[in-house]
Design a protein around this motif. Structure first.
Motif, PDB file in Angstrom:
ATOM      1  N   TYR B  69      39.248 -15.581  -3.727  1.00 14.27           N
ATOM      2  CA  TYR B  69      39.785 -16.333  -4.868  1.00 14.27           C
ATOM      3  C   TYR B  69      41.310 -16.293  -4.857  1.00 14.27           C
ATOM      4  O   TYR B  69      41.968 -17.280  -5.178  1.00 14.27           O
ATOM      5  CB  TYR B  69      39.240 -15.723  -6.164  1.00 14.27           C
ATOM      6  CG  TYR B  69      39.764 -16.391  -7.424  1.00 14.27           C
ATOM      7  CD1 TYR B  69      39.351 -17.665  -7.791  1.00 14.27           C
ATOM      8  CD2 TYR B  69      40.678 -15.720  -8.251  1.00 14.27           C
ATOM      9  CE1 TYR B  69      39.838 -18.266  -8.944  1.00 14.27           C
ATOM     10  CE2 TYR B  69      41.163 -16.320  -9.403  1.00 14.27           C
ATOM     11  CZ  TYR B  69      40.744 -17.580  -9.748  1.00 14.27           C
ATOM     12  OH  TYR B  69      41.220 -18.177 -10.871  1.00 14.27           O
ATOM     13  N   MET B  72      43.175 -18.991  -3.143  1.00 13.10           N
ATOM     14  CA  MET B  72      43.115 -20.341  -3.707  1.00 13.10           C
ATOM     15  C   MET B  72      44.132 -20.558  -4.809  1.00 13.10           C
ATOM     16  O   MET B  72      44.357 -21.700  -5.209  1.00 13.10           O
ATOM     17  CB  MET B  72      41.724 -20.601  -4.312  1.00 13.10           C
ATOM     18  CG  MET B  72      40.579 -20.535  -3.337  1.00 13.10           C
ATOM     19  SD  MET B  72      38.985 -20.520  -4.198  1.00 13.10           S
ATOM     20  CE  MET B  72      39.097 -21.997  -5.166  1.00 13.10           C
ATOM     21  N   ILE B  73      44.689 -19.488  -5.327  1.00  6.31           N
ATOM     22  CA  ILE B  73      45.471 -19.635  -6.557  1.00  6.31           C
ATOM     23  C   ILE B  73      46.844 -18.973  -6.413  1.00  6.31           C
ATOM     24  O   ILE B  73      47.105 -18.220  -5.477  1.00  6.31           O
ATOM     25  CB  ILE B  73      44.727 -19.034  -7.766  1.00  6.31           C
ATOM     26  CG1 ILE B  73      44.381 -17.551  -7.492  1.00  6.31           C
ATOM     27  CG2 ILE B  73      43.464 -19.797  -8.048  1.00  6.31           C
ATOM     28  CD1 ILE B  73      45.185 -16.596  -8.297  1.00  6.31           C
ATOM     29  N   LEU B 417      31.189  -1.296  -2.575  1.00  4.80           N
ATOM     30  CA  LEU B 417      31.267  -0.694  -3.915  1.00  4.80           C
ATOM     31  C   LEU B 417      32.500   0.183  -4.075  1.00  4.80           C
ATOM     32  O   LEU B 417      33.164   0.160  -5.111  1.00  4.80           O
ATOM     33  CB  LEU B 417      30.014   0.139  -4.181  1.00  4.80           C
ATOM     34  CG  LEU B 417      28.742  -0.632  -4.550  1.00  4.80           C
ATOM     35  CD1 LEU B 417      27.608   0.339  -4.829  1.00  4.80           C
ATOM     36  CD2 LEU B 417      28.995  -1.517  -5.757  1.00  4.80           C
ATOM     37  N   LEU B 418      32.800   0.928  -3.032  1.00 10.60           N
ATOM     38  CA  LEU B 418      33.957   1.820  -3.156  1.00 10.60           C
ATOM     39  C   LEU B 418      35.246   1.037  -3.303  1.00 10.60           C
ATOM     40  O   LEU B 418      36.165   1.440  -4.007  1.00 10.60           O
ATOM     41  CB  LEU B 418      34.040   2.753  -1.944  1.00 10.60           C
ATOM     42  CG  LEU B 418      33.243   4.055  -2.046  1.00 10.60           C
ATOM     43  CD1 LEU B 418      33.433   4.881  -0.789  1.00 10.60           C
ATOM     44  CD2 LEU B 418      33.706   4.853  -3.258  1.00 10.60           C
ATOM     45  N   SER B 421      35.955   0.286  -6.739  1.00 11.05           N
ATOM     46  CA  SER B 421      36.479   1.381  -7.533  1.00 11.05           C
ATOM     47  C   SER B 421      37.887   1.780  -7.131  1.00 11.05           C
ATOM     48  O   SER B 421      38.570   2.505  -7.841  1.00 11.05           O
ATOM     49  CB  SER B 421      35.547   2.591  -7.413  1.00 11.05           C
ATOM     50  OG  SER B 421      35.529   3.032  -6.066  1.00 11.05           O
ATOM     51  N   ASP B 425      41.438  -2.916 -11.274  1.00 15.93           N
ATOM     52  CA  ASP B 425      40.527  -3.508 -12.242  1.00 15.93           C
ATOM     53  C   ASP B 425      39.562  -4.449 -11.526  1.00 15.93           C
ATOM     54  O   ASP B 425      39.690  -4.744 -10.332  1.00 15.93           O
ATOM     55  CB  ASP B 425      41.298  -4.246 -13.337  1.00 15.93           C
ATOM     56  CG  ASP B 425      42.267  -5.260 -12.764  1.00 15.93           C
ATOM     57  OD1 ASP B 425      41.959  -5.820 -11.686  1.00 15.93           O
ATOM     58  OD2 ASP B 425      43.316  -5.476 -13.378  1.00 15.93           O
ATOM     59  N   VAL B 426      38.606  -4.897 -12.283  1.00 15.50           N
ATOM     60  CA  VAL B 426      37.589  -5.782 -11.727  1.00 15.50           C
ATOM     61  C   VAL B 426      38.204  -7.098 -11.286  1.00 15.50           C
ATOM     62  O   VAL B 426      37.827  -7.694 -10.274  1.00 15.50           O
ATOM     63  CB  VAL B 426      36.468  -6.009 -12.759  1.00 15.50           C
ATOM     64  CG1 VAL B 426      35.511  -7.097 -12.293  1.00 15.50           C
ATOM     65  CG2 VAL B 426      35.720  -4.725 -12.996  1.00 15.50           C
ATOM     66  N   ASN B 427      39.176  -7.579 -12.042  1.00 19.20           N
ATOM     67  CA  ASN B 427      39.814  -8.854 -11.697  1.00 19.20           C
ATOM     68  C   ASN B 427      40.399  -8.806 -10.301  1.00 19.20           C
ATOM     69  O   ASN B 427      40.247  -9.739  -9.510  1.00 19.20           O
ATOM     70  CB  ASN B 427      40.916  -9.174 -12.704  1.00 19.20           C
ATOM     71  CG  ASN B 427      40.349  -9.773 -13.967  1.00 19.20           C
ATOM     72  OD1 ASN B 427      39.271  -9.374 -14.385  1.00 19.20           O
ATOM     73  ND2 ASN B 427      41.049 -10.720 -14.546  1.00 19.20           N
ATOM     74  N   ALA B 430      37.519  -8.821  -7.809  1.00 16.69           N
ATOM     75  CA  ALA B 430      36.867 -10.125  -7.726  1.00 16.69           C
ATOM     76  C   ALA B 430      37.768 -11.151  -7.059  1.00 16.69           C
ATOM     77  O   ALA B 430      37.299 -12.063  -6.387  1.00 16.69           O
ATOM     78  CB  ALA B 430      36.467 -10.596  -9.126  1.00 16.69           C
ATOM     79  N   SER B 431      39.069 -10.988  -7.256  1.00 16.56           N
ATOM     80  CA  SER B 431      40.004 -11.949  -6.695  1.00 16.56           C
ATOM     81  C   SER B 431      40.187 -11.754  -5.204  1.00 16.56           C
ATOM     82  O   SER B 431      40.494 -12.705  -4.484  1.00 16.56           O
ATOM     83  CB  SER B 431      41.374 -11.826  -7.381  1.00 16.56           C
ATOM     84  OG  SER B 431      41.251 -12.061  -8.758  1.00 16.56           O
TER      85      SER B 431
END
Lengths: 523, 493
Positions: B69, B72-73, B417-418, B421, B425-427, B430-431
């Motif tokens: 992601y 793309m941004i 998964l690691l 962590s 952050d999750v953002n 995910a990015s």
């Protein structure tokens, strides 16, 4: 236990993280794609460039040389129309019926005969042979005093009127009626004259009849509606004056105007006068000229010069052609006419008082004009222009960042062209020219040898950046005038030479556009 | 040895040309989970009986071999804007985006005896893979100018299926070293979309900019077209969705090369599905679908052919009109997978190893490599850590944990998964991520294999010492250690 704590601690780290969806809300996008697009292409020959209305006249010689031909035949019946066979009015011929008592008789009895020479009153023609296509002989036989018991007939005979089977006209008639002359041919030793013979025939009778003294059979004869399929004899010294004729020429249009100079190497213009008339004929061109729409004209000079003796055919049913050559062809073509105009009169048997002429009712004199212009020569400053409508209102001009015109021209034609695109509004008010002066040399003519034949094509591959200002004006424009100024190729030393345009020579043209957009949107 | 190193490097380089696939490398290290048999049917889970109930275990998978992601941004002040140039730069020639999900409907594992372990499972699987050519994105981002004089490949491809898999499998210990396993799968295909062939090429001539397009397409679907029809009643036709049958087989084996080193190999999902429900196709004849647009034909215009431009549009429409309609039944293969694994037992409860994975599907071969460790912390807790090179990414740190509270076992395992962590952050995760999978849930587990081992020992069956897939932590290895090695030797190791 510590492992359990560790597990849950890890899980907490993993799942306790906060998620901020604002990072995933895309608020806008921007792009600057550059498109390369084809605009137009063409494999154009000289035939495509010449005007469409001339397409039927464009022909190709065996060596491929393109030439223009114009043929027009103008028919004239004017000489045939000089000949007319008038009606012949009522001729009353009286036959004496011998008096006395006629006993009953078994057979017809031929009685008195009356002969009369008839002049057809044709002048100045002196016709010795007339094949009747139509015509009527009308008669009315009346016995005076009347006698109902007397049976009679009258034999109408014309020895000069020969039917198709070789017999002369002879018919027994009574009362009133008509004899059709079609199929008979007048053949007289004396021109325009024939012999009319009427003979009384006393018909068979079963009873006796008494004819008193002073009894006559009065027969009225007339001729009308005589027309011929052919005639022979002497047609007289006559002149026919047909109306003026013209031949329009589209090829040059306005292309050669406005200062254009053009020189064709081997043009020819011929006038063929074809005559079906077996009569000495002299054609006099009272007017023979090339004209332009602006009213200017020049005379066409011929060999032989006017008046021209037209050759006559030897026999009826054949034709004879008299060629007439135009001697100032180059002058005429350089004049670039729109029209050939002529008025010709035909004079038959000029100064003659006798002769053996012939014609059919279908005979004509035809003037055939044949123009042949090989596309071989040199020209300069030929202007071609065409207008195209343009409407870019559907396109947002602000989305265009830059543009460039791509041109690839491979030209086998010996023709240079400076091309300019003129932008105008809807009322043809000039806005701007799309190209700078140095950019207009888009088409370079092929190089030619001393015979004007193709040596190598002229190739131009270039790209013209279009400024934003020009692009803006394209958007304002409603019409684009494509104006071309053409010159034939010059030799290596820069001198003008005669060049040939052959059918196989092509100008391969490709126009492309490279355009960069500036696109953006906010959500 | 040198040759082996060369061979390894060759395989490594080849594999990493296209590294994205539906792999679960870390799962291989989690021998405490009944689900370990997914990667190799010869693996034997440690619990005598394991049961999974409907929905008790789920798996999610995402892979993108080209861009994240973030590619793309760009951040402009407080807002996010699409950055197509950045995206364009990140793209691979062929960009594969894969999503998959699985939900267990039933999972049952039973150790019949010391040699035989059988499994019965039913799983709902969804798999989607889209291939987006770089050229297609480039056309929108940069136009066709970069391709002047070249040919752009613009045709995307899609593979998608959903199915219910019912599998019966077993592993059998042939001898002390070799264990083999197999699993027969009965498949009920639900929906499918497959690209048999797809081409869309656009060539821009260097000199004239003439555009030549050629296309061909054979896309087949099953069970999808009817769903797009507004008057279709799914409820009354649901039975038809179970009419697409398929069979597949998994085979595998493990072999103990050394006392502490065990290698494994498996082939997964060798099979196909016969689709016959609501088969609907979309096709484009390549012999017909081609056209060169050179611009407006001046010769036609000069000759007064006024209808030419209108006919041009009609010609294009006719040439490139997609033909669609009902088609006959067809077969599709499953994404076939291969796992090669090697596990080395450092001690009784600590294993290290590597898993090489390859998937072949619709002509595409993709691979990944995972190295990892597995540690059993007593009977209650097992953990694994891994590092994977997959999906053209090299920052995938995976983890697996199982909390064994017999009869309940909670677990979570994933190849990235690691990494999640490790970021703030999750953002951010995910990015940045291009690859992620997670399998989690709970199993019901009954009894470990101690009793079976004792029985086997009494019957003289070959022991399973140092088999990292069967180890009962602290038991077998401990016995072996004191049997054949002195403690000093062990320590030296």
């Amino acid at each position: 236990m510590k492992f359990i704590v560790g597990f849950w601690l890890f899980a907490c780290i993993l799942f306790a993280c906060t998620f901020n969806d604002r990072d995933f809300q895309i608020k806008g996008v921007r792009a600057n794609p550059t498109l390369a697009l084809p605009l137009a292409f063409g494999d154009l020959s000289i035939s495509d460039i010449l005007k469409k209305s001339d397409s039927a006249q464009i022909k190709v010689k065996p060596d491929g040389l393109v030439y223009l031909t114009y043929d027009q035949a103008l028919l004239s019946h004017d000489i045939r129309n000089l000949i007319d066979i008038p009606n012949i009015g009522n001729s009353i011929i009286q036959l004496v019926v011998p008096p006395g008592t006629y006993p009953a008789n078994q057979n017809d009895i031929i009685s008195n005969t009356s002969t009369q020479a008839v002049d057809m009153s044709i002048s100045p023609e002196k016709l010795t042979e007339i094949a009747f296509k139509s015509g009527t002989l009308s008669y009315n036989a009346v016995l005076a005093p009347a006698n109902a018991n007397f049976n009679y007939a009258v034999r109408v005979a014309i020895p000069e009127f020969i039917s198709g089977n070789g017999t002369s006209l002879s018919q027994d008639v009574s009362g009133s009626g008509a004899i059709q002359l079609s199929g008979y041919t007048f053949k007289g030793a004396a021109a325009n004259k024939f012999t009319l013979q009427l003979t009384l025939i006393i018909k068979q009778n079963t009873t006796s009849t008494t004819i008193p003294v002073g009894t006559y059979l009065n027969t009225t004869i007339s001729f009308a509606g005589m027309n011929f399929s052919y005639i022979k004899g002497f047609f007289g010294d006559q002149i026919a004056n047909p109306p003026p004729q013209s031949i329009d020429i589209q090829a040059f249009g306005t292309s050669f105007q406005n200062g254009a100079t053009i020189s064709f190497a081997q043009p020819s213009i011929n006038l063929d006068v074809v005559s079906d008339y077996g009569v000495p004929l002299t054609a006099t061109f009272s007017k023979l000229e090339a004209r332009k729409q602006d009213g200017t004209s020049i005379k066409v000079q011929t060999n032989p010069a006017s008046p021209i003796a037209i050759t006559a055919p030897v026999t009826l049913g054949t034709s004879a052609t008299t060629p007439v050559v135009v001697t100032n062809v180059n002058q005429l073509l350089n004049f670039a006419p729109d029209q050939f105009y002529y008025q010709v009169s035909g004079h038959i048997n000029a100064g003659q008082t006798s002769g053996n002429n012939f014609m059919a009712d279908t005979s004509q004199m035809r003037v055939k004009l044949h123009i042949e212009i090989p596309m071989y020569g040199q020209a300069s400053h030929i202007l071609l222009a065409d207008t195209m409508d343009v409407d870019l209102s559907d396109i947002n001009q602000t989305t265009i960042d830059s543009a460039a015109l791509k041109v690839l021209v491979t030209n086998q034609l010996p023709l240079d062209a400076k091309i300019q695109f003129i932008l105008t509004d809807a009322k043809y008010v000039f806005i701007d020219s799309l190209l700078t002066a140095s950019q207009t040399n888009i088409v370079v003519g092929s190089s030619v040898d001393n015979n004007g034949e193709l040596q190598s094509p002229g190739v131009v591959e270039t790209s013209f950046p279009l400024s934003l200002d020009k692009i803006s004006k394209i958007f304002k424009a409603k019409k684009i005038i494509v104006r071309s100024k053409l010159n034939t190729s010059k030799n290596s030393s820069g001198a003008a030479v005669d060049v040939k345009f052959k059918a196989q020579y092509k100008i391969k043209l490709n126009l492309g556009l490279r355009i960069t957009f500036k696109l953006s949107d906010n959500f | 040895m040198r040759n082996r190193i060369h061979l390894f490097l060759v395989i490594f380089c080849l594999a990493w040309n296209q590294v994205t696939a539906q792999s679960e490398g870390t799962l291989t290290f989690m021998n405490s989970l009944p689900q370990v048999v997914i990667n190799n049917p010869a693996f034997i889970p440690k619990y005598k009986i394991s049961i999974g109930l409907p929905g008790s275990s789920i798996m999610g998978f995402y892979a993108n071999n080209a861009f994240s992601y973030n590619d793309m941004i760009r951040h402009v002040h407080d807002s996010v804007k699409a950055d197509l140039l950045k995206l364009s730069a990140a793209l691979k020639t062929q960009n594969y985006i894969t999503q998959a999900a699985q939900v267990d409907l039933l999972r049952l594992g039973i150790r019949i005896n010391s040699k035989l372990y059988v499994t019965l499972s039913s799983t709902t699987k969804i798999y989607n893979r889209e291939m987006i050519p770089k050229d297609l994105i480039q056309v929108f981002v940069n136009g066709n100018t970069p391709f002047v004089g070249k040919t752009e490949t613009l045709s995307p491809k899609v593979e998608s299926f959903s199915l219910i898999e019912t599998a019966l499998g077993g592993s059998y210990q042939i001898d002390n070293k070799l264990t083999v396993g197999a699993r027969l799968k009965y498949l009920n295909g639900l929906t499918n979309a497959t690209t048999e062939s797809s081409t869309l090429n656009l060539t821009t001539d260097k000199s004239t900019y003439a555009l030549t397009a050629s296309a061909g397409m054979d896309v087949r679907t099953s069970g999808i077209y009817n769903l797009t029809q507004s008057n279709y009643d799914l409820g009354s036709n649901i039975g038809k969705y179970f009419s697409n049958f398929g069979l597949a087989i998994d085979i595998g084996a493990t072999y103990k090369i050394l006392d502490r080193l065990t290698v494994g190999a498996s082939l997964i999902d060798l099979g196909s599905i016969h689709w016959k429900n609501n088969t609907y196709g979309y096709s484009l004849d390549p012999a017909k679908a081609n056209y060169t647009f050179q611009g407006v034909d001046l010769s036609k215009v000069l000759n007064g052919n006024s209808s030419y431009l209108n006919s041009l549009g009609d010609t294009l429409q006719n040439k490139f009109k997609i033909k669609e309609g009902t088609i006959s039944a067809y077969n599709t293969p499953l994404p076939g997978k291969m796992y090669l694994s090697g596990m080395y037992a450092i001690n009784k409860s600590f294993n290290v190893g590597a898993v090489f994975f390859t998937e072949k599907f619709r002509g595409r071969v993709s691979s990944s490599l995972t190295i990892g460790v597995n540690k059993h912390f007593g009977k209650l807790f097992s953990a694994a850590g891994s590092y994977s090179m997959v999906s053209n990414t090299y920052n995938n740190f995976g983890a697996g944990m199982s909390l064994n509270l017999s009869p309940i076992q909670l677990y979570i395992v994933g190849d990235n998964l690691l990494s999640a962590s490790m970021v703030k952050d999750v953002n951010t995760f995910a990015s940045q991520t291009k690859f992620f999978n997670v399998r989690l849930g709970l199993n019901f587990i009954i009894g470990d294999d101690k009793k079976a081992k004792r029985e086997a020992k009494e019957k003289g069956a070959p022991n399973k010492e140092n088999d990292p897939y069967q180890a009962d932590e602290g038991d077998v290895i401990k016995r072996k250690k004191y049997k054949n090695y002195t403690p000093d030797k062990v320590r030296k190791r």
